[in-house]
Scaffold this motif. Structure first.
Motif, PDB file in Angstrom:
ATOM      1  N   PHE A  84      63.506  51.740  57.183  1.00 61.57           N
ATOM      2  CA  PHE A  84      62.765  50.651  57.372  1.00 61.57           C
ATOM      3  C   PHE A  84      61.318  51.060  57.805  1.00 61.57           C
ATOM      4  O   PHE A  84      61.151  51.926  58.812  1.00 61.57           O
ATOM      5  N   TYR A  85      60.037  50.501  57.349  1.00 66.05           N
ATOM      6  CA  TYR A  85      58.861  50.469  57.825  1.00 66.05           C
ATOM      7  C   TYR A  85      58.125  49.093  57.991  1.00 66.05           C
ATOM      8  O   TYR A  85      58.212  48.150  57.076  1.00 66.05           O
ATOM      9  N   SER A  86      57.465  48.945  59.042  1.00 64.47           N
ATOM     10  CA  SER A  86      56.807  47.725  59.453  1.00 64.47           C
ATOM     11  C   SER A  86      55.592  47.648  58.540  1.00 64.47           C
ATOM     12  O   SER A  86      54.754  48.776  58.108  1.00 64.47           O
ATOM     13  N   ALA A 135      58.178  62.518  61.393  1.00 66.57           N
ATOM     14  CA  ALA A 135      59.233  63.037  62.060  1.00 66.57           C
ATOM     15  C   ALA A 135      59.707  64.484  62.015  1.00 66.57           C
ATOM     16  O   ALA A 135      59.616  64.697  60.857  1.00 66.57           O
ATOM     17  N   ALA A 136      59.594  65.298  62.912  1.00 66.27           N
ATOM     18  CA  ALA A 136      59.970  66.704  62.895  1.00 66.27           C
ATOM     19  C   ALA A 136      61.395  66.678  62.115  1.00 66.27           C
ATOM     20  O   ALA A 136      62.403  66.127  62.484  1.00 66.27           O
ATOM     21  N   ASP A 137      61.359  67.265  60.906  1.00 69.17           N
ATOM     22  CA  ASP A 137      62.445  67.431  60.242  1.00 69.17           C
ATOM     23  C   ASP A 137      62.775  66.182  59.679  1.00 69.17           C
ATOM     24  O   ASP A 137      64.020  65.826  59.310  1.00 69.17           O
ATOM     25  N   GLY A 138      62.231  65.170  59.454  1.00 69.15           N
ATOM     26  CA  GLY A 138      62.387  63.821  59.197  1.00 69.15           C
ATOM     27  C   GLY A 138      62.621  63.658  57.615  1.00 69.15           C
ATOM     28  O   GLY A 138      61.633  64.132  56.904  1.00 69.15           O
ATOM     29  N   GLU A 139      63.640  63.280  57.167  1.00 60.78           N
ATOM     30  CA  GLU A 139      64.091  63.348  55.767  1.00 60.78           C
ATOM     31  C   GLU A 139      63.026  62.497  54.880  1.00 60.78           C
ATOM     32  O   GLU A 139      62.247  63.013  53.906  1.00 60.78           O
ATOM     33  N   VAL A 140      62.794  61.384  55.192  1.00 61.69           N
ATOM     34  CA  VAL A 140      62.048  60.385  54.438  1.00 61.69           C
ATOM     35  C   VAL A 140      60.380  60.387  54.809  1.00 61.69           C
ATOM     36  O   VAL A 140      59.488  60.401  53.857  1.00 61.69           O
ATOM     37  N   SER A 141      60.168  60.500  56.022  1.00 58.35           N
ATOM     38  CA  SER A 141      58.832  60.792  56.451  1.00 58.35           C
ATOM     39  C   SER A 141      58.225  62.055  55.932  1.00 58.35           C
ATOM     40  O   SER A 141      57.122  62.091  55.587  1.00 58.35           O
ATOM     41  N   ARG A 142      58.885  62.969  55.924  1.00 55.57           N
ATOM     42  CA  ARG A 142      58.301  64.248  55.286  1.00 55.57           C
ATOM     43  C   ARG A 142      57.998  64.176  53.787  1.00 55.57           C
ATOM     44  O   ARG A 142      57.188  64.706  53.329  1.00 55.57           O
ATOM     45  N   PHE A 143      58.977  63.356  52.878  1.00 55.11           N
ATOM     46  CA  PHE A 143      58.515  63.462  51.669  1.00 55.11           C
ATOM     47  C   PHE A 143      57.469  62.508  51.647  1.00 55.11           C
ATOM     48  O   PHE A 143      56.601  63.027  50.592  1.00 55.11           O
ATOM     49  N   GLU A 167      61.367  45.291  68.631  1.00 53.18           N
ATOM     50  CA  GLU A 167      61.713  45.997  67.377  1.00 53.18           C
ATOM     51  C   GLU A 167      61.717  47.499  68.023  1.00 53.18           C
ATOM     52  O   GLU A 167      60.709  47.853  68.449  1.00 53.18           O
ATOM     53  N   ARG A 168      62.683  48.035  67.674  1.00 52.65           N
ATOM     54  CA  ARG A 168      63.003  49.547  68.117  1.00 52.65           C
ATOM     55  C   ARG A 168      63.046  50.359  66.606  1.00 52.65           C
ATOM     56  O   ARG A 168      63.709  50.133  65.651  1.00 52.65           O
ATOM     57  N   PHE A 169      62.167  51.646  66.747  1.00 47.85           N
ATOM     58  CA  PHE A 169      62.099  52.241  65.622  1.00 47.85           C
ATOM     59  C   PHE A 169      63.182  53.578  65.752  1.00 47.85           C
ATOM     60  O   PHE A 169      63.383  54.115  64.810  1.00 47.85           O
ATOM     61  N   GLY A 170      63.734  53.717  67.083  1.00 50.45           N
ATOM     62  CA  GLY A 170      64.719  54.768  66.979  1.00 50.45           C
ATOM     63  C   GLY A 170      65.810  54.700  66.346  1.00 50.45           C
ATOM     64  O   GLY A 170      66.090  53.734  65.785  1.00 50.45           O
TER      65      GLY A 170
HETATM   66  C1  FAD Z   1      62.535  47.726  61.759  1.00 52.13           C
HETATM   67  C2  FAD Z   1      62.003  49.073  61.596  1.00 52.13           C
HETATM   68  C3  FAD Z   1      60.448  49.475  61.389  1.00 52.13           C
HETATM   69  C4  FAD Z   1      60.111  50.733  61.325  1.00 52.13           C
HETATM   70  N1  FAD Z   1      58.721  50.776  61.050  1.00 52.13           N
HETATM   71  C5  FAD Z   1      58.249  52.173  61.134  1.00 52.13           C
HETATM   72  C6  FAD Z   1      56.995  52.166  60.996  1.00 52.13           C
HETATM   73  O1  FAD Z   1      56.018  51.254  60.909  1.00 52.13           O
HETATM   74  N2  FAD Z   1      56.385  53.587  60.770  1.00 52.13           N
HETATM   75  C7  FAD Z   1      57.189  54.592  61.284  1.00 52.13           C
HETATM   76  O2  FAD Z   1      56.696  55.876  61.087  1.00 52.13           O
HETATM   77  N3  FAD Z   1      58.502  54.394  61.372  1.00 52.13           N
HETATM   78  C8  FAD Z   1      59.087  53.197  61.301  1.00 52.13           C
HETATM   79  N4  FAD Z   1      60.462  53.302  61.668  1.00 52.13           N
HETATM   80  C9  FAD Z   1      61.246  54.258  61.861  1.00 52.13           C
HETATM   81  C10 FAD Z   1      61.753  54.816  60.103  1.00 52.13           C
HETATM   82  O3  FAD Z   1      62.463  53.779  59.784  1.00 52.13           O
HETATM   83  C11 FAD Z   1      62.444  56.171  60.285  1.00 52.13           C
HETATM   84  O4  FAD Z   1      63.372  56.144  61.090  1.00 52.13           O
HETATM   85  C12 FAD Z   1      61.260  57.267  60.460  1.00 52.13           C
HETATM   86  O5  FAD Z   1      60.352  57.280  59.635  1.00 52.13           O
HETATM   87  C13 FAD Z   1      61.878  58.506  60.605  1.00 52.13           C
HETATM   88  O6  FAD Z   1      62.749  58.739  59.221  1.00 52.13           O
HETATM   89  P1  FAD Z   1      63.113  60.045  58.655  1.00 52.13           P
HETATM   90  O7  FAD Z   1      63.780  60.202  57.258  1.00 52.13           O
HETATM   91  O8  FAD Z   1      61.413  60.915  58.401  1.00 52.13           O
HETATM   92  O9  FAD Z   1      63.699  61.081  59.653  1.00 52.13           O
HETATM   93  P2  FAD Z   1      65.255  61.349  59.818  1.00 52.13           P
HETATM   94  O10 FAD Z   1      65.695  62.183  58.848  1.00 52.13           O
HETATM   95  O11 FAD Z   1      65.894  60.216  59.987  1.00 52.13           O
HETATM   96  O12 FAD Z   1      65.349  61.999  61.153  1.00 52.13           O
HETATM   97  C14 FAD Z   1      64.542  61.370  62.374  1.00 52.13           C
HETATM   98  C15 FAD Z   1      64.665  62.202  63.690  1.00 52.13           C
HETATM   99  O13 FAD Z   1      65.930  62.670  63.896  1.00 52.13           O
HETATM  100  C16 FAD Z   1      66.251  64.097  63.684  1.00 52.13           C
HETATM  101  N5  FAD Z   1      67.663  64.232  63.241  1.00 52.13           N
HETATM  102  C17 FAD Z   1      68.043  63.677  62.107  1.00 52.13           C
HETATM  103  N6  FAD Z   1      69.509  63.952  61.935  1.00 52.13           N
HETATM  104  C18 FAD Z   1      69.861  64.657  63.194  1.00 52.13           C
HETATM  105  C19 FAD Z   1      70.935  65.005  63.663  1.00 52.13           C
HETATM  106  N7  FAD Z   1      72.204  65.151  63.118  1.00 52.13           N
HETATM  107  N8  FAD Z   1      70.910  65.612  65.018  1.00 52.13           N
HETATM  108  C20 FAD Z   1      69.829  65.634  65.505  1.00 52.13           C
HETATM  109  N9  FAD Z   1      68.626  64.990  65.331  1.00 52.13           N
HETATM  110  C21 FAD Z   1      68.730  64.714  63.817  1.00 52.13           C
HETATM  111  C22 FAD Z   1      65.496  64.646  62.997  1.00 52.13           C
HETATM  112  O14 FAD Z   1      65.012  65.942  63.069  1.00 52.13           O
HETATM  113  C23 FAD Z   1      64.286  63.575  63.185  1.00 52.13           C
HETATM  114  O15 FAD Z   1      63.197  64.190  64.137  1.00 52.13           O
HETATM  115  C24 FAD Z   1      61.025  51.774  61.453  1.00 52.13           C
HETATM  116  C25 FAD Z   1      62.342  51.461  62.011  1.00 52.13           C
HETATM  117  C26 FAD Z   1      63.007  50.332  62.046  1.00 52.13           C
HETATM  118  C27 FAD Z   1      64.394  50.166  62.394  1.00 52.13           C
END
Ligand code: FAD
Length: 241
Positions: free
Chosen positions: A60-62, A80-88, A238-241
């Motif tokens: 989800f993204y706001s 996000a560090a190692d974030g799947e979608v944000s890194r893309f 609203e929680r982003f975590g």
């Molecule tokens: C309603 C809502 C609105 C949001 N709006 C925004 C917004 O406006 N902007 C924004 O940037 N984000 C927003 N978010 C957050 C967004 O949805 C994603 O969660 C965020 O971008 C991270 O996704 P990702 O795929 O990059 O990271 P992910 O791949 O989901 O990883 C997130 C973090 O967790 C760690 N991680 C992943 N798997 C594991 C594991 N197994 N063990 C330990 N650590 C792990 C990763 O290293 C990384 O640091 C919102 C979320 C919600 C619910």
């Protein structure tokens, strides 16, 4: 009596029409969307990336842009560090790419001019994104509604659209800003005093308080707001975590 089934929003491809660095770790992506109705400020979209093997990641993204920006929505993606979608998004997404979106979603965390105020906004890090949509909508359509923003960031460089926020606080009557930097200057997280300072910018206790950020931030700030006497029914989170 028959119940109306919930409306399921359909996935639709949305093209990226702009990409811009906002801070060293946050990028803005503007998507062209063909929605019949504009969103309400504060709402989000659900986004889906599908790999060739069928694996799909949903996030989800706001929406940071106001409804008055017709036909496009701005998403602010924090890396996000190692974030799947944000890194893309940071490493691969380009203007012209089509991404699957559905929305707008998240009606409870939204504000429109007819909801009135006073409104207290509390945002941590990229949690300021949906609050920006509310401030921008206020400026465009309801400048008489009192609003105050308590904005928490690590450094000035990491605060989203700080120039815009400071200019609004200077130029727009009825809007006030309290900025708390945790790793610069006095290096303070938002505390009781910051909440009191933000509340003092409003002419009356907030009818609505919108809090957005990480889970820990939202929990801590909710407790501080309730301690300060904000009515529980006014608080929306609203929680982003
Ligand atoms: C309603 C809502 C609105 C949001 N709006 C925004 C917004 O406006 N902007 C924004 O940037 N984000 C927003 N978010 C957050 C967004 O949805 C994603 O969660 C965020 O971008 C991270 O996704 P990702 O795929 O990059 O990271 P992910 O791949 O989901 O990883 C997130 C973090 O967790 C760690 N991680 C992943 N798997 C594991 C594991 N197994 N063990 C330990 N650590 C792990 C990763 O290293 C990384 O640091 C919102 C979320 C919600 C619910």
């Amino acid at each position: 009596m028959t119940e109306t089934p919930p409306v399921r929003l359909a996935w639709a491809e949305a093209r990226i029409v702009e990409r811009e660095a906002v801070t060293p770790t946050v990028a803005r992506f503007r998507f062209a969307v063909g929605w019949a109705q504009p969103h309400r400020a504060g709402q989000s979209v659900e986004l889906r990336l599908t790999a060739p093997d069928g694996y799909a990641a949903h996030r989800f993204y706001s929406i940071a842009s106001p409804p008055s920006q017709r036909g496009t929505v701005d998403l602010l993606v924090a890396l996000a560090a190692d974030g799947e979608v944000s890194r893309f998004f940071h490493e691969a997404a380009e203007v012209g790419d089509a991404i699957e979106l559905r929305g707008p979603v998240g009606l409870p965390f939204s504000w429109a001019p007819e909801d009135g105020g006073p409104v207290l906004l509390v945002g941590g890090g990229s949690g300021v994104a949906p609050l920006l949509a509310m401030l921008r909508e206020r400026a465009a359509a309801a400048p008489a509604v009192p609003m105050a923003l308590l904005c928490a960031a690590r450094t000035r460089a990491e605060a989203l659209y700080l120039d815009e926020l400071e200019a609004r606080a200077r130029d727009e009557a009825g809007f006030g800003l309290v900025l708390r930097l945790s790793r610069e200057g006095e290096a303070r997280r938002p505390d009781r005093a910051a909440v009191a300072a933000a509340l003092a910018l409003l002419p009356a206790p907030p009818a609505r308080a919108y809090l957005c950020g990480s889970s820990g931030f939202v929990e801590a700030m909710t407790a501080l707001l309730l301690d300060a006497g904000v009515a529980p029914r006014a608080v929306r989170t609203e929680r982003f975590g």
